[in-house]
Motif scaffolding. Sequence first.
Motif, mmCIF file in Angstrom:
data_model
loop_
_atom_site.group_PDB
_atom_site.id
_atom_site.type_symbol
_atom_site.label_atom_id
_atom_site.label_comp_id
_atom_site.label_asym_id
_atom_site.label_seq_id
_atom_site.Cartn_x
_atom_site.Cartn_y
_atom_site.Cartn_z
ATOM 1 N N HIS A 234 91.460 43.914 17.215
ATOM 2 C CA HIS A 234 90.099 44.469 17.529
ATOM 3 C C HIS A 234 89.611 45.427 16.291
ATOM 4 O O HIS A 234 88.547 45.504 15.872
ATOM 5 N N ASP A 235 90.709 46.408 15.808
ATOM 6 C CA ASP A 235 90.315 47.398 14.870
ATOM 7 C C ASP A 235 89.904 46.824 13.346
ATOM 8 O O ASP A 235 89.389 47.375 12.547
ATOM 9 N N ASP A 236 90.500 45.500 13.065
ATOM 10 C CA ASP A 236 90.339 45.029 11.824
ATOM 11 C C ASP A 236 88.973 44.336 11.615
ATOM 12 O O ASP A 236 88.918 43.821 10.522
ATOM 13 N N GLN A 237 88.149 43.936 12.611
ATOM 14 C CA GLN A 237 86.937 43.309 12.253
ATOM 15 C C GLN A 237 85.896 44.077 11.903
ATOM 16 O O GLN A 237 85.832 45.234 12.162
ATOM 17 N N PRO A 238 84.985 43.724 10.828
ATOM 18 C CA PRO A 238 83.957 44.384 10.108
ATOM 19 C C PRO A 238 83.127 44.798 11.405
ATOM 20 O O PRO A 238 82.686 43.905 12.107
ATOM 21 N N VAL A 239 82.528 46.011 11.153
ATOM 22 C CA VAL A 239 81.608 46.370 11.975
ATOM 23 C C VAL A 239 80.037 46.118 11.378
ATOM 24 O O VAL A 239 80.000 46.658 10.242
ATOM 25 N N PRO A 240 79.202 45.446 12.009
ATOM 26 C CA PRO A 240 77.832 45.319 11.435
ATOM 27 C C PRO A 240 77.088 46.738 11.353
ATOM 28 O O PRO A 240 77.388 47.488 12.016
ATOM 29 N N PRO A 241 76.321 46.684 10.164
ATOM 30 C CA PRO A 241 75.411 48.054 9.889
ATOM 31 C C PRO A 241 74.659 48.161 11.190
ATOM 32 O O PRO A 241 74.178 47.263 11.698
ATOM 33 N N PRO A 242 74.226 49.553 11.480
ATOM 34 C CA PRO A 242 73.299 49.688 12.595
ATOM 35 C C PRO A 242 72.054 49.105 12.249
ATOM 36 O O PRO A 242 71.581 49.170 11.090
#
Length: 121
Positions: free
Chosen positions: A3-11
Amino acid sequence: MNHDDQPVPPPREQGSGQKRENRGGYLGSGTLFGALALYILYLWATIGIGAPNIGPPNAWAHSIFAGPAAFVPIAVYLGLAIVLAVSPRTSRTGAGMLIGLGIFTLLGGGLCVGALTQTEI
């Protein structure tokens, strides 16, 4: 892949997709012009034409338009200020004129009450 390797979309910003429209005009000049124009108009009318009981043979006192005539300039001014406030290009000037009308009413009412107090009616 955890789960930690997925890119986080910008807010997302609130209201994204809506472009803010620039409002035109000048708030300060509308306020200054509005208050000064109304004071000049009413001083010119009362000094130049005469107050209701002063002047050429009580011209206002015998006219059916004596009462409503005092409100016509304010109605015209208010209509103009609203038209300017609604238009995006002149909205700040119209808003300033509406503020000027408030200043005119507040200070004019204070001057009127002060004058009536001094006459000891």
